[in-house]
Design an enzyme around this catalytic site. Structure first.
Site, PDB file in Angstrom:
ATOM      1  N   GLU A 331       0.817  -1.218   0.000  1.00 46.49           N
ATOM      2  CA  GLU A 331       0.000   0.000   0.000  1.00 46.49           C
ATOM      3  C   GLU A 331       0.851   1.269   0.000  1.00 46.49           C
ATOM      4  OE1 GLU A 331      -0.542  -2.688   1.713  1.00 46.49           O
ATOM      5  OE2 GLU A 331      -2.671  -3.073   2.062  1.00 46.49           O
ATOM      6  N   LYS A 441      -0.918 -11.574  23.508  1.00 48.85           N
ATOM      7  CA  LYS A 441      -1.322 -10.866  24.728  1.00 48.85           C
ATOM      8  C   LYS A 441      -1.219 -11.818  25.907  1.00 48.85           C
ATOM      9  CE  LYS A 441      -4.047  -6.832  24.014  1.00 48.85           C
ATOM     10  NZ  LYS A 441      -5.297  -6.330  23.524  1.00 48.85           N
ATOM     11  N   TRP A 446       1.454  -6.965  26.067  1.00 50.05           N
ATOM     12  CA  TRP A 446       1.876  -7.485  24.776  1.00 50.05           C
ATOM     13  C   TRP A 446       3.318  -8.002  24.807  1.00 50.05           C
ATOM     14  CZ3 TRP A 446      -0.116  -3.443  20.626  1.00 50.05           C
ATOM     15  CH2 TRP A 446      -1.515  -3.538  20.588  1.00 50.05           C
TER      16      TRP A 446
HETATM   17  P1  AMP Z   1       3.727  -6.415   1.896  1.00 46.38           P
HETATM   18  O1  AMP Z   1       2.589  -5.529   1.622  1.00 46.38           O
HETATM   19  O2  AMP Z   1       3.521  -7.817   1.414  1.00 46.38           O
HETATM   20  O3  AMP Z   1       5.004  -5.837   1.397  1.00 46.38           O
HETATM   21  O4  AMP Z   1       3.856  -6.559   3.468  1.00 46.38           O
HETATM   22  C1  AMP Z   1       3.994  -5.448   4.300  1.00 46.38           C
HETATM   23  C2  AMP Z   1       4.216  -5.873   5.727  1.00 46.38           C
HETATM   24  O5  AMP Z   1       5.467  -6.564   5.854  1.00 46.38           O
HETATM   25  C3  AMP Z   1       4.322  -4.737   6.692  1.00 46.38           C
HETATM   26  O6  AMP Z   1       3.060  -4.217   7.047  1.00 46.38           O
HETATM   27  C4  AMP Z   1       5.055  -5.397   7.857  1.00 46.38           C
HETATM   28  O7  AMP Z   1       4.172  -6.148   8.668  1.00 46.38           O
HETATM   29  C5  AMP Z   1       5.988  -6.345   7.164  1.00 46.38           C
HETATM   30  N1  AMP Z   1       7.318  -5.732   7.060  1.00 46.38           N
HETATM   31  C6  AMP Z   1       7.867  -5.116   6.002  1.00 46.38           C
HETATM   32  N2  AMP Z   1       9.107  -4.685   6.298  1.00 46.38           N
HETATM   33  C7  AMP Z   1       9.351  -5.010   7.588  1.00 46.38           C
HETATM   34  C8  AMP Z   1      10.434  -4.807   8.495  1.00 46.38           C
HETATM   35  N3  AMP Z   1      11.564  -4.219   8.131  1.00 46.38           N
HETATM   36  N4  AMP Z   1      10.287  -5.271   9.770  1.00 46.38           N
HETATM   37  C9  AMP Z   1       9.160  -5.899  10.165  1.00 46.38           C
HETATM   38  N5  AMP Z   1       8.114  -6.116   9.353  1.00 46.38           N
HETATM   39  C10 AMP Z   1       8.192  -5.683   8.084  1.00 46.38           C
END
Ligand code: AMP
Length: 543
Positions: A331, A441, A446
């Site tokens: 997004e 939780k 958390w």
């Molecule tokens: P996507 O839309 O498939 O690229 O997924 C996005 C999601 O990946 C984010 O909302 C996070 O939950 C996770 N994500 C992306 N980069 C990181 C990061 N550096 N550390 C932790 N989670 C991440």
């Protein structure tokens, strides 16, 4: 009063024209199904993109029409990206790793008129062809010599399609807010949702990506995107790299192959490589096993999931490679934060720097962040308070394709709720503690599964770690640590728990550890917690 500046629409074709004129001799190297090492220049790429644009016009496409691509990272995919968007059509990148029913859903939902398909993915489309009958035809991305027998209707060979076309084409000028690329989220629940980028957002995002404190991209770089072109536009690399004239290396179908990646990195003298942590896990395992060092690579951008400290150290200590962690999402085009150090951090010790790089990073210009509690009240940037992470900016989606006004992720005051839970420290560095859906939780508090996983990953006997909450009669939920042992390691439960002791809060220490051969992943390489929770829903924790 308005300013007196030339108003040029920010169109993707402006990147192409600039790159063509200024960096025409720069190289693009690709591994493809029909050629183990294809090599040509930007000039060749754009000449062929213009031929393709003429061919697309001949197919009777109209501005705004969606045309899908389902392909690995290679030069034909790049040409298709530019020919489609430059002509004013919408390039819909389909992730072949999605379930077939999801692929059927998104192709029909997008109303794709044609599909450009990698020769290796033809069988996948043949299986679902009856369910995507609205598609008028298929362009098989290969040459005539390698053209397969196929039951796909109106199947055309890519090289035959463009072969006879003129290489003269005037890229049209239109409103910069016109849709450019469509990419569906790979949500674990419900139907995938379409994120529809526009030309302006794509160009602005590329501008942001090249900045020194982001990817530090320049024409002297050689860039290897291991992140696929079918997942958030390979994090914008096709636009950012061409904007500044970097050499590009595409691994084609060999994305997950440590040995091929190593060879490409060395032979082509790659200075920047980008990918999700699991890809680098495979590469690091390969280099350790083969006793090899990365001699040319300078830095790697890792994102899509949390980067364990152990990975940052392994790259630094064994290969002299700097890890730049990035956070973002489909997004968000996807760049949101980057974990580069800032002024005042020159005197940090190497260990302190690792701690900075282990955070998701600070917001780049163009992305505003805030964290809020359940009541929507903004929380302080103190590194302690955690809440729902919300963002806004010109390359962040304002709604989903054909779901206008129905997005639950958008707040009334114009922010996008990322679904991540995070802290932000005084310096502006954000750290993700969990996905909202994955939060554990325990006794009303958390537990950050990401922190526990990353600490577990620091043990050399661990190849991969996942933490989930399992039901507990007293505490509602308690963490369960699921581990894949590193090859040859004989790590046991007691050793693992002893390793965690003192490194994380006492009450975060998992109640149990299970060892497995496989951890399920989503189509974009993230741990599928929903699947793990199902698998371990009746798990009895030791009392
Ligand atoms: P996507 O839309 O498939 O690229 O997924 C996005 C999601 O990946 C984010 O909302 C996070 O939950 C996770 N994500 C992306 N980069 C990181 C990061 N550096 N550390 C932790 N989670 C991440």
């Amino acid at each position: 009063m308005q300013g007196l500046m030339i108003h040029d629409e920010l169109l993707i074709s402006t990147i192409l024209r600039h790159a063509d004129r200024n960096f025409g001799d720069q190289e693009i190297v690709s591994v493809t199904a029909d050629n183990p090492l294809h090599r040509y220049t930007y000039k060749d790429c754009f000449r062929r993109a213009r031929q393709l644009a003429n061919a697309l016009r001949r197919l009777g496409l109209e501005r705004g029409d969606r045309v899908a691509t389902m392909a690995w990272n290679d030069y034909r995919h790049l040409e298709t990206y530019y020919a489609l968007t430059g002509s004013g059509y919408v390039c819909h990148t389909v992730n072949p790793r999605l379930f077939p029913e999801q692929i059927v859903f998104i192709i029909n939902h997008a109303e794709d008129r044609w599909i450009f398909v990698d020769v290796l993915m033809v069988p996948l489309l043949e299986k679902i062809a009856a369910q995507i009958s609205g598609v008028e035809g298929f362009v098989i991305m290969t040459d005539e010599k390698h053209m397969p027998e196929t039951s796909l209707k109106n199947a055309v060979c890519y090289e035959a399609l463009i072969g006879g076309e003129s290489d003269e084409f005037a890229w049209p000028v239109f409103d910069e807010r016109s849709a450019s690329i469509l990419c569906y989220t790979s949500g674990t629940t419900g139907d995938p949702k379409g994120v529809l980028y526009d030309h302006r957002s794509t160009v602005l995002h590329a501008y942001a990506a090249v900045a020194p404190d982001v990817m530090r991209l320049s024409s002297t770089d050689c860039v290897l995107p291991v992140v696929p072109l079918f997942h958030v536009n390979a994090w914008g690399i096709p636009f950012a790299a061409l904007m500044v004239g970097s050499k590009l290396v595409f691994p084609g179908p060999k994305m997950g192959d440590g040995e091929t990646l190593y060879q490409l990195l060395e032979q082509e003298e790659v200075s920047l490589a980008l990918g999700v942590p699991t890809v680098w896990l495979a590469l690091l395992q390969y280099t350790t096993k083969a006793g090899k060092k990365l001699n040319k690579l300078n830095r790697t951008v890792i994102g899509g999931a949390a980067v364990p400290e152990s990975m940052i150290r392994a790259f630094r200590d064994k290969h002299d490679v700097v890890v730049i962690q990035g956070w973002g999402m489909t997004e968000m085009s996807p760049l949101g934060t980057v974990s580069t150090p800032k002024f005042g951090m020159e005197s940090l010790t190497p260990d302190q720097l690792v701690a900075v790089r282990a955070k998701a990073g600070r917001g780049i210009y163009g992305v505003e962040m805030r964290i809020v509690n359940d009541e929507g009240v903004e929380l302080p940037w103190d590194g302690v308070a955690y809440g729902s992470l919300q963002v806004r900016g010109p390359w962040i989606c304002s709604g989903y394709f054909k779901l206008e006004g129905k997005s639950e992720a958008h707040t009334a005051d114009g922010w996008f709720d990322t679904g991540d839970v995070a802290t932000i420290d005084k310096q502006g560095y954000m750290a993700i503690t969990d996905r909202t859906k994955d939060v554990i939780k325990s006794g009303g508090e958390w537990i950050s599964s990401i922190d526990v996983e990353n600490t577990a990953m620091g043990h050399e006997g661990v190849s991969e770690a996942a933490v989930i909450g399992v039901p507990h009669p007293k505490w509602t939920e308690r963490p369960l640590l699921i581990i894949i042992r590193a090859e040859g390691a004989d790590l046991d439960r007691a050793q693992m728990l002893a390793w965690l002791e003192g490194k994380i809060a006492k009450w975060w220490i998992p109640d149990d550890v299970v060892f497995v051969d496989e951890i399920p992943h989503t189509a974009t390489g993230k741990i599928k917690k929903i699947e793990l929770r199902k698998q371990f829903k009746d798990y009895q924790l030791p009392s």
